[in-house]
Design a protein around this motif. Structure first.
Motif, PDB file in Angstrom:
ATOM      1  N   MET A  79       0.592  -1.153   0.042  1.00 19.27           N
ATOM      2  CA  MET A  79      -0.017  -0.766   0.115  1.00 19.27           C
ATOM      3  C   MET A  79       1.363   1.700  -0.599  1.00 19.27           C
ATOM      4  O   MET A  79       0.689   1.876  -0.317  1.00 19.27           O
ATOM      5  CB  MET A  79      -0.971  -0.324   1.043  1.00 19.27           C
ATOM      6  CG  MET A  79      -2.183  -0.641   0.498  1.00 19.27           C
ATOM      7  SD  MET A  79      -3.297  -0.805  -0.522  1.00 19.27           S
ATOM      8  CE  MET A  79      -2.495  -2.067  -1.493  1.00 19.27           C
ATOM      9  N   GLN A  84      -0.751   4.688  -0.763  1.00 15.64           N
ATOM     10  CA  GLN A  84      -1.995   4.720  -0.649  1.00 15.64           C
ATOM     11  C   GLN A  84      -1.593   4.205   1.470  1.00 15.64           C
ATOM     12  O   GLN A  84      -2.211   3.565   1.921  1.00 15.64           O
ATOM     13  CB  GLN A  84      -3.258   3.673  -0.921  1.00 15.64           C
ATOM     14  CG  GLN A  84      -3.616   3.717  -1.856  1.00 15.64           C
ATOM     15  CD  GLN A  84      -4.279   4.983  -1.551  1.00 15.64           C
ATOM     16  OE1 GLN A  84      -5.207   5.143  -1.050  1.00 15.64           O
ATOM     17  NE2 GLN A  84      -4.129   5.175  -3.101  1.00 15.64           N
ATOM     18  N   ARG A  87      -3.260   5.884   4.501  1.00 15.75           N
ATOM     19  CA  ARG A  87      -5.040   5.093   4.881  1.00 15.75           C
ATOM     20  C   ARG A  87      -5.016   3.954   5.603  1.00 15.75           C
ATOM     21  O   ARG A  87      -5.679   3.815   6.173  1.00 15.75           O
ATOM     22  CB  ARG A  87      -5.295   5.277   3.380  1.00 15.75           C
ATOM     23  CG  ARG A  87      -7.114   3.972   3.258  1.00 15.75           C
ATOM     24  CD  ARG A  87      -7.090   4.857   1.808  1.00 15.75           C
ATOM     25  NE  ARG A  87      -8.467   3.919   1.813  1.00 15.75           N
ATOM     26  CZ  ARG A  87      -9.486   3.527   0.446  1.00 15.75           C
ATOM     27  NH1 ARG A  87      -8.233   3.761  -0.680  1.00 15.75           N
ATOM     28  NH2 ARG A  87     -10.387   2.828   0.441  1.00 15.75           N
TER      29      ARG A  87
END
Length: 132
Positions: A79, A84, A87
């Motif tokens: 990720m 990401q 997040r």
């Protein structure tokens, strides 16, 4: 798949089930085209009951947790590589800390059991078993 937060094992299992269903449907449609009829599948025979020798060895929960922590680390790295990480970081780190806590509990339990086993044969305190 990524949003569902499934482990890699769960993802593989799900994909295997989907592939099997697709293969079954493909064969059914081929049969319809070949014969013009929809053949009803007969239920498969149930496998014979498993004997004790055939049973899978008991998986060590501690080892399972180690593998799960590794999977979560890999997921977080993926990720972060995709941009990401922010997040998912909090969620994944929380999951990892829960798994580590469970590992600590298992370790304490095992340590206590080992202490009991190793001290079982030794006298406790100042009592002497020697007789005059």
């Amino acid at each position: 798949m990524d949003e569902s937060r499934l482990t890699s094992f769960q993802r593989r299992h799900l994909m295997d089930c989907v592939k099997r269903d697709l293969e079954r449907e493909k064969q059914r449609l081929q049969s319809i085209l070949a014969t013009g009829k929809d053949v009803v599948e007969h239920k498969a025979k149930q496998p014979p009951p498993r004997t004790e020798e055939e049973e899978a060895p008991e998986v060590d929960r501690f080892e399972e947790l180690v593998n799960e922590v590794e999977e979560r680390k890999e997921f977080l790295a993926e990720m972060e590589a995709l941009g990401q990480g922010k997040r998912y970081r909090g969620i994944v780190l929380t999951e990892i800390s829960q798994k580590l806590r469970e590992m600590e509990m298992i370790d304490k339990k095992r340590s206590k059991e080992m202490r009991e086993i190793t001290t079982k044969g030794f006298p406790i305190g100042n009592k002497s078993d020697a007789r005059d």
